[in-house]
Design a protein around this motif. Sequence first.
Motif, PDB file in Angstrom:
ATOM      1  N   THR A 224       0.830  -1.196   0.000  1.00  0.00           N
ATOM      2  CA  THR A 224       0.000   0.000   0.000  1.00  0.00           C
ATOM      3  C   THR A 224       0.867   1.250   0.000  1.00  0.00           C
ATOM      4  N   ALA A 225       0.329   2.310  -0.560  1.00  0.00           N
ATOM      5  CA  ALA A 225       1.073   3.563  -0.697  1.00  0.00           C
ATOM      6  C   ALA A 225       0.353   4.666   0.061  1.00  0.00           C
ATOM      7  N   ASN A 226       0.248   4.479   1.365  1.00  0.00           N
ATOM      8  CA  ASN A 226      -0.504   5.429   2.175  1.00  0.00           C
ATOM      9  C   ASN A 226       0.288   6.669   2.528  1.00  0.00           C
ATOM     10  N   GLN A 227       1.548   6.477   2.916  1.00  0.00           N
ATOM     11  CA  GLN A 227       2.313   7.619   3.412  1.00  0.00           C
ATOM     12  C   GLN A 227       3.777   7.403   3.060  1.00  0.00           C
ATOM     13  N   LEU A 228       4.186   8.009   1.943  1.00  0.00           N
ATOM     14  CA  LEU A 228       5.504   7.731   1.390  1.00  0.00           C
ATOM     15  C   LEU A 228       6.272   9.013   1.134  1.00  0.00           C
ATOM     16  N   ASP A 229       7.561   8.863   1.088  1.00  0.00           N
ATOM     17  CA  ASP A 229       8.466   9.926   0.634  1.00  0.00           C
ATOM     18  C   ASP A 229       9.240   9.331  -0.533  1.00  0.00           C
ATOM     19  N   ILE A 230       9.157   9.951  -1.708  1.00  0.00           N
ATOM     20  CA  ILE A 230       9.712   9.364  -2.928  1.00  0.00           C
ATOM     21  C   ILE A 230      10.694  10.333  -3.580  1.00  0.00           C
ATOM     22  N   LEU A 231      11.832   9.802  -3.931  1.00  0.00           N
ATOM     23  CA  LEU A 231      12.805  10.529  -4.737  1.00  0.00           C
ATOM     24  C   LEU A 231      12.845   9.850  -6.098  1.00  0.00           C
ATOM     25  N   ALA A 232      12.597  10.603  -7.165  1.00  0.00           N
ATOM     26  CA  ALA A 232      12.521  10.006  -8.496  1.00  0.00           C
ATOM     27  C   ALA A 232      13.307  10.830  -9.503  1.00  0.00           C
ATOM     28  N   GLU A 233      14.006  10.131 -10.388  1.00  0.00           N
ATOM     29  CA  GLU A 233      14.760  10.773 -11.459  1.00  0.00           C
ATOM     30  C   GLU A 233      14.382  10.108 -12.766  1.00  0.00           C
TER      31      GLU A 233
END
Length: 454
Positions: free
Chosen positions: A311-320
């Motif tokens: 599940t993706a309820n509360q995430l911190d994402i770094l994307a390139e």
Amino acid sequence: MEATTFLHSSARPRPRRPLSGCSVIFGSVVFLILFLTLITNQSPGPSASPGGETEASPSARPRGIVEGVSAKSNPCVLDKVWFNWTNAMFYWQRSAYHFQPQMNWMNGPFYHEGWYHLFYQYNPDSAPRGNITWGRAVSSDLIHWFYLPLATIPDQWYDMNGVWTGSATLLPDGRIVMLYTGSAIESVQVQNLAYPANLSDPLLVHWFKYPGNPVIVPPTGIEFNEFRDPTTAWFGPDGLWRIAVGSRCNSTTGMSLVYQTTNFTDYELLDGVLHAVPGTGTHLLQWPVEEVESLRLVIEVGSVEPLDIGTANQLDILAEFGIESSVSNTTDEVGDCGEGAVDISSYGPFGILVIADVSLSEQTPVYFRPLISPDDSLKTYFCADETRSSEASDVLKRVDHSVIKSRIYPTKAIYGGARIFLFNNASGVNVKATLKIWEMDSAFIRPFPFEERL
């Protein structure tokens, strides 16, 4: 802040790089999706039933207000079929990782006597912005927070339209002074002084406003309704304190003015400006933070790739993201963010689908849209598309051409139903994505237990 995504970016022209047989990396475009603080709250409210339905009488207020979020369905309008919002849906719209008041609208802290003191702009009456006061909370560790009574309210002529942003300064002798912007009569913005009533109180519950307010008024040539946000003061080698105040002139040039003082009640405007940039004065840019790579994927043309992270309820994402294909030189006629994430061009859009359910009936794309301009330059737009964020028909859904900043209200992509996907709607290139993802816990936020103080 209530289930809101905060992605600050700007679209700017960039020199075109050679595209033949190699990858075009858009400035190592990295965005730290703190919006996935957007992906808020991990469990339904303790009193919510499995369905969570609550019946409202015809005379009841719109659903959502008593739950502390913005109004949704209005049961008073009997000729319209409204979406059946549940308590669980409302509870999901509350943030979890970041601090949030008990209910309604809000906008860092300083340390005193064992407590971090957090002041925030707050509307005690409603979830939308308005009636701005200063809310209060304290924490001993920046994780466990306790609400306190309001610090200041708009009750004087110089802040009758709102107690706006300000800053605190801790003086060497232990005193604390607070400067804040007041929105006065006819929306004139002035700077005011406040201070704690009792410094021996570790919680600093009570605050006084300086009887001589306002202490600074807009100078000549400055827009009277664009003069706000005084900074914390700094002490100079000449023995004087200085503060900066944000402003604007000629409707186009944002600038920072500097004032000096010896006592925080009398101020002198220094000559010149600390900084000025034409074409600004309305938006603050926040730059991304570098991190290490951990997950690499290639997203082919026209594909959607689920990220198997549960599940993706509360995430911190770094994307390139980077393009790894060549395409013939073409000119895309539709500029900006187009008509959303489904508006296909040669190089995009591509990005992440957040707050999405497994069937993708609800989704909020956050994406890049690179375009070749007629002058053969490459421009990259950073966009969000909220038109499919909710199956409810009674909420505002729109394409935002810079950031996700309005609220979204999913009905299915919440709690265990929330997922995240990568997508590539470009017609001519594959896209390489590199991501690192953190799952964030929820903060402890409660009213202060005054009855338990010794």
